[in-house]
Design a protein around this motif. Structure first.
Motif, PDB file in Angstrom:
ATOM      1  N   SER A  95      43.735  61.315 -22.141  1.00 53.60           N
ATOM      2  CA  SER A  95      44.662  60.473 -21.275  1.00 53.60           C
ATOM      3  C   SER A  95      44.628  58.807 -21.852  1.00 53.60           C
ATOM      4  O   SER A  95      45.740  58.243 -21.873  1.00 53.60           O
TER       5      SER A  95
ATOM      6  N   GLN B  90      50.086  63.359 -15.369  1.00 58.43           N
ATOM      7  CA  GLN B  90      49.769  64.565 -14.473  1.00 58.43           C
ATOM      8  C   GLN B  90      50.436  64.443 -12.985  1.00 58.43           C
ATOM      9  O   GLN B  90      50.961  65.216 -12.377  1.00 58.43           O
ATOM     10  N   ARG B  91      50.232  63.068 -12.591  1.00 53.46           N
ATOM     11  CA  ARG B  91      50.866  62.747 -11.313  1.00 53.46           C
ATOM     12  C   ARG B  91      52.153  61.870 -11.511  1.00 53.46           C
ATOM     13  O   ARG B  91      52.187  60.762 -11.696  1.00 53.46           O
TER      14      ARG B  91
ATOM     15  N   GLN C  56      56.067  67.617 -10.002  1.00 56.51           N
ATOM     16  CA  GLN C  56      56.100  67.798 -11.306  1.00 56.51           C
ATOM     17  C   GLN C  56      57.363  68.028 -12.104  1.00 56.51           C
ATOM     18  O   GLN C  56      57.863  68.073 -12.924  1.00 56.51           O
TER      19      GLN C  56
ATOM     20  N   ASP D 120      51.110  64.491 -20.305  1.00 57.09           N
ATOM     21  CA  ASP D 120      49.446  64.515 -19.970  1.00 57.09           C
ATOM     22  C   ASP D 120      49.346  65.280 -18.855  1.00 57.09           C
ATOM     23  O   ASP D 120      49.707  65.141 -17.642  1.00 57.09           O
ATOM     24  N   GLU D 121      49.099  66.659 -19.219  1.00 62.13           N
ATOM     25  CA  GLU D 121      48.860  67.777 -18.076  1.00 62.13           C
ATOM     26  C   GLU D 121      49.886  67.703 -17.086  1.00 62.13           C
ATOM     27  O   GLU D 121      49.950  67.958 -15.874  1.00 62.13           O
TER      28      GLU D 121
ATOM     29  N   ALA E  98      50.349  70.914 -15.071  1.00 59.92           N
ATOM     30  CA  ALA E  98      49.105  71.430 -14.458  1.00 59.92           C
ATOM     31  C   ALA E  98      49.237  72.195 -13.284  1.00 59.92           C
ATOM     32  O   ALA E  98      48.528  73.115 -12.803  1.00 59.92           O
ATOM     33  N   SER E  99      50.323  71.523 -12.197  1.00 60.05           N
ATOM     34  CA  SER E  99      50.328  72.064 -11.131  1.00 60.05           C
ATOM     35  C   SER E  99      51.488  73.109 -10.832  1.00 60.05           C
ATOM     36  O   SER E  99      51.629  73.949  -9.804  1.00 60.05           O
TER      37      SER E  99
END
Length: 579
Positions: free
Chosen positions: A416, A446-447, A505, A523-524, A527-528
């Motif tokens: 990251s 990611q967030r 997301q 960046d991920e 992921a969620s």
């Protein structure tokens, strides 16, 4: 004196640019009118002083005709034509109202300009991000922008105009008091205008004692602004992370943390209370004595018949005006300490902004260079943490236009941080990243970040919502699996709290489909999502954005199939690996 000079220099550093700005003529004209009205109030007070003398002389003489004339019409007196009180009061009220109204208009114009200027500096070259990483001493920038700038503008105008009014009042009433008080003999020496010298001595002594008693308030007021902001920030953090705290059951720990910050606030407040109590004992006593002091000094002449009752009241009023003007520092000491603390906080913030922008201009950290080239290349990129620990050393790689590249490696290896370096915002490290000039780039962390406002704004961010047709926004939402939210596009809500992590997301993914960037860094960012939804999204990206360069950080092995190359961060090195 050196401290005062430094303080005034800092004050002008904040205030000066506005009076030299594109608004300078309007601002100067408005200030000139406010000053004129402010000084007109001094003239009205002088007029009321003479009216007061004639009114009380009429009462003493039991002159009913003069009494009613001085109230409702006018009367010729020894001082000249004297208008009735109703006219004097009406004019005084008119001047006072417009002086306050126009001063407030100047306050909001000045504050608006200053806020825009500070915001521009804070946001430029991502100074806000660099300050958060490199200068933890610059606490609570939100408070410094929202509250400190307001306090500065309000107090600068209020205190500046008050001081000017006191100076003009002083010179106006010194002449009145000098003529009224006459000479006095002390130790065989005749002292002309003795009450002027008595007022001067009284005020100088009071000012010196006020500073001696109240100077402890200066650092205490500075610290109170900081601890108040710390406590408020902790409350906002709890609100913004309510779900995580609830899931952890962290209420007890949050309560301890909040009470700890509140305890610091209370402790400092108690110290302010003690210091204020000492100062108030002095200033209240000083003010009360000042009420009767001129009557005591002038009483012998009145009882001896040398001045009438009106003369005594005018003498007392003139003495009070002179003493009040000379005691301006005593009367405004606490406001002055708060003003000084505010100036220190703002100048500290401006220093931090200048340092951050200067570091960015000097190329501190990894340099992101925009060049006329189709690809992106990393050249000797070394990444470090704020504590100096090196994450990645001497990284070199090239990513061609239209490629799909996976960046892999263990958690905490610096993946990251590598993205932050590519974005040109990471200040710790060295090396260069060559990026295509004028290419549209979008980073999806990611967030996701969802701005305040409508859902439409969140989807279109950072572009303006008006840049896209309604059908485009709805289609992007539908493709991201959020079609059920389309009817709520223009509904304003706390969407970062209303939506689940996966839904947030999906909003970010809809953003990518809508903006169609030439370079997309994830960046991920999935992921969620469940693996099936993640696979559908990557397939959708390949279909809808065929020319977009895709660079992803992901841990799930299934993501690799959507990328032709892989770069792996391993033991501080960036190496090519099979995808």
């Amino acid at each position: 004196m050196r401290r005062i000079g430094s303080f005034l220099h800092d004050t002008w550093r904040i205030a000066g640019p506005y009076w030299r700005s594109e608004e300078r003529w309007r601002a100067r004209l408005l200030l000139g009118v406010v000053i004129a009205l402010n000084l007109s109030l001094v003239g009205m007070n002088v007029l009321l002083s003479y009216w007061n003398r004639e009114f009380f002389n009429a009462l003493q003489a039991k002159d009913a005709e003069a009494f009613w004339a001085l109230l409702f019409w006018w009367r010729q007196t020894e001082s000249g034509p004297m208008p009735g009180f109703v006219f004097v009061a009406a004019l005084y009220i008119l001047i006072a109202v417009y002086q306050l109204y126009l001063r407030q208009a100047l306050q909001i114009r000045w504050r608006s300009w200053l806020t825009r200027r500070v915001l521009d500096g804070w946001l430029a070259e991502r100074a806000y991000y660099r300050i958060a990483l490199t200068d933890p001493g610059t606490d609570n920038p939100d408070q410094r922008i929202a509250e400190d700038l307001r306090f500065f503008v309000d107090n600068t105008l209020a205190l500046g105009l008050g001081l000017m009014r006191s100076v003009v009042t002083l010179f106006s009433f010194v002449l009145v008091l000098w003529g009224l008080s006459g000479p006095a003999t002390l130790l065989g020496i005749e002292i002309p205008g003795y009450m002027v010298w008595v007022a001067l001595a009284y005020a100088v002594l009071g000012t010196a004692l006020a500073h001696l008693v109240g100077r402890a308030l200066i650092p205490l007021n500075f610290n109170q602004q900081r601890v108040e902001a710390d406590f408020r920030y902790a409350l906002v953090r709890l609100r913004d992370n309510a779900e995580g705290i609830a899931l952890y059951g962290g209420e007890a720990d949050e309560r301890r943390g909040l009470l700890q910050r509140f305890h610091a606030l209370i402790e400092n407040w108690w110290q302010i209370m003690v210091a204020t109590k000492r100062l108030t004992f002095f200033t209240a006593g000083y003010s009360q004595v000042a009420i009767v002091f001129p009557f005591v000094v002038g009483a012998p002449a009145y009882f001896a018949g040398r001045i009438p009752l009106g003369g005594l009241t005018q003498t007392a009023d003139a003495f009070g005006q002179v003493q009040g003007s000379l005691s301006w520092i005593v009367d405004n000491y606490r406001d002055l300490t708060e003003w000084r603390a505010t100036v220190r906080r703002i100048t500290g913030f401006l220093d931090a902004i200048e340092a951050a922008r200067g570091a960015a201009a000097a190329g501190a950290g990894v340099q992101a260079l925009a060049e006329a080239r189709p690809d992106m290349a990393m050249d000797g990129v070394t990444l470090a943490l704020p504590d100096g620990r090196v994450l990645l050393e001497g990284a070199a790689a090239r990513i061609g236009q239209g490629e799909a590249v996976l960046v892999a490696g263990p958690s905490g290896a610096g993946k990251s941080t590598l993205f932050r370096a590519i974005a040109g915002i990471w200040p710790f490290g060295s090396g260069r990243v060559h990026v295509p000039k004028d290419a549209t780039v979008l980073f999806l962390p990611q967030r996701p970040y969802l701005p305040l406002g409508s859902l439409r704004r969140a989807v279109c961010y950072p572009r303006a919502a008006t840049d896209f047709a309604d059908a485009e926004v709805r289609e992007a939402l539908d493709l991201a699996g959020l079609g059920h939210l389309a009817p709520r596009l223009d509904e304003e809500d706390a969407w970062d709290h209303r939506l689940s992590g996966g839904e947030q997301q999906r909003v970010a993914l809809a953003r990518a489909l809508l903006l169609k960037p030439q370079w997309l860094f994830l960046d991920e960012a999935t992921a969620s999502l469940d693996p099936e939804a993640e696979a559908r999204f990557y397939a959708l990206l390949q279909e809808r954005l065929p020319g977009t360069t895709l660079v992803s950080i992901a841990h799930r092995p299934a993501v690799a199939q959507y990328h032709r190359r892989a770069l792996r961060v391993r033991e501080g090195r960036l190496v090519e690996a099979a995808s």
